[in-house]
Design a protein around this motif. Structure first.
Motif, mmCIF file in Angstrom:
data_model
loop_
_atom_site.group_PDB
_atom_site.id
_atom_site.type_symbol
_atom_site.label_atom_id
_atom_site.label_comp_id
_atom_site.label_asym_id
_atom_site.label_seq_id
_atom_site.Cartn_x
_atom_site.Cartn_y
_atom_site.Cartn_z
ATOM 1 N N ARG A 212 0.843 -1.198 0.000
ATOM 2 C CA ARG A 212 0.000 0.000 0.000
ATOM 3 C C ARG A 212 0.873 1.240 0.000
ATOM 4 N NH1 ARG A 212 -5.637 -0.430 2.388
ATOM 5 N NH2 ARG A 212 -6.111 -2.590 2.033
ATOM 6 N N VAL A 213 0.451 2.243 -0.727
ATOM 7 C CA VAL A 213 1.185 3.492 -0.892
ATOM 8 C C VAL A 213 2.606 3.183 -1.382
ATOM 9 C CG1 VAL A 213 1.727 5.737 0.102
ATOM 10 C CG2 VAL A 213 -0.170 4.442 1.026
ATOM 11 N N ALA B 139 -3.471 -2.442 -8.466
ATOM 12 C CA ALA B 139 -4.472 -1.386 -8.241
ATOM 13 C C ALA B 139 -5.425 -1.788 -7.116
ATOM 14 C CB ALA B 139 -5.245 -1.108 -9.525
ATOM 15 N N GLU B 140 -5.777 -3.050 -7.066
ATOM 16 C CA GLU B 140 -6.658 -3.538 -5.997
ATOM 17 C C GLU B 140 -5.969 -3.489 -4.641
ATOM 18 O OE1 GLU B 140 -9.934 -4.380 -5.974
ATOM 19 O OE2 GLU B 140 -9.873 -3.511 -7.976
ATOM 20 N N HIS C 158 -4.013 -1.062 -3.790
ATOM 21 C CA HIS C 158 -3.759 0.360 -3.570
ATOM 22 C C HIS C 158 -2.292 0.722 -3.776
ATOM 23 C CE1 HIS C 158 -7.826 0.757 -2.162
ATOM 24 N NE2 HIS C 158 -7.613 -0.307 -1.433
ATOM 25 N N THR D 117 0.664 1.968 -6.570
ATOM 26 C CA THR D 117 0.704 2.792 -7.767
ATOM 27 C C THR D 117 1.630 2.159 -8.800
ATOM 28 O OG1 THR D 117 0.390 4.770 -6.445
ATOM 29 C CG2 THR D 117 1.274 5.077 -8.647
ATOM 30 N N ARG E 77 -4.215 8.056 3.159
ATOM 31 C CA ARG E 77 -5.502 7.752 2.553
ATOM 32 C C ARG E 77 -6.675 8.340 3.344
ATOM 33 N NH1 ARG E 77 -4.341 5.030 -1.474
ATOM 34 N NH2 ARG E 77 -2.758 3.441 -1.571
ATOM 35 N N PRO F 3 -8.901 3.545 2.552
ATOM 36 C CA PRO F 3 -9.480 3.710 1.228
ATOM 37 C C PRO F 3 -10.994 3.612 1.276
ATOM 38 C CG PRO F 3 -8.397 1.581 1.424
ATOM 39 C CD PRO F 3 -8.119 2.339 2.677
#
Length: 117
Positions: free
Chosen positions: A13-14, A40-41, A43, A45, A104, A109
């Motif tokens: 994540r991030v 993407a699922e 989170h 990039t 987030r 999210p």
């Protein structure tokens, strides 16, 4: 997610992901496009830049080293430039004492609306 996957999920994540792919013909591009959906699922990039080695076995010299041409060098430079940019952004984020939750919003999210029966 449960089990051992929970340990690495906060690391993704991030995070910023780059891809280096190889293969015949398309050079593994289709596999990378599928991985973009997975990340993407989670989170994470992903960016459009990446390094694609189409038939890398034909790019080796007599010592087995990869012989890079100009397009390959440009792709590698663009990918490393983006990775460097993201590393600086994440370092600034960490230095400011922010957490994944603060990146987030406090609640994390957005969640899909619940379905009531």
């Amino acid at each position: 997610m449960s089990g051992p996957n929970r340990r690495w999920l906060p690391l993704v994540r991030v995070a910023s992901m780059r891809f280096v792919s190889y293969g015949a013909g398309s050079g593994g591009i289709r596999a990378v496009e599928q991985l973009r959906l997975v990340y993407a699922e989670l989170h994470a990039t992903t960016t459009r830049s990446g390094v694609v080695l189409s038939m890398p076995w034909e790019r080796l010299d007599r010592q087995g080293r990869l012989v890079a041409d100009e397009p390959l060098g440009r792709a590698a430079d663009a990918t490393l430039d983006e990775l460097s940019w993201w590393a600086r952004r994440c370092a600034a984020h960490d230095a400011a004492g922010r957490t994944v939750s603060s990146a987030r919003g406090a609640s994390g999210p957005p969640r899909p609306p619940s379905r009531s029966g």
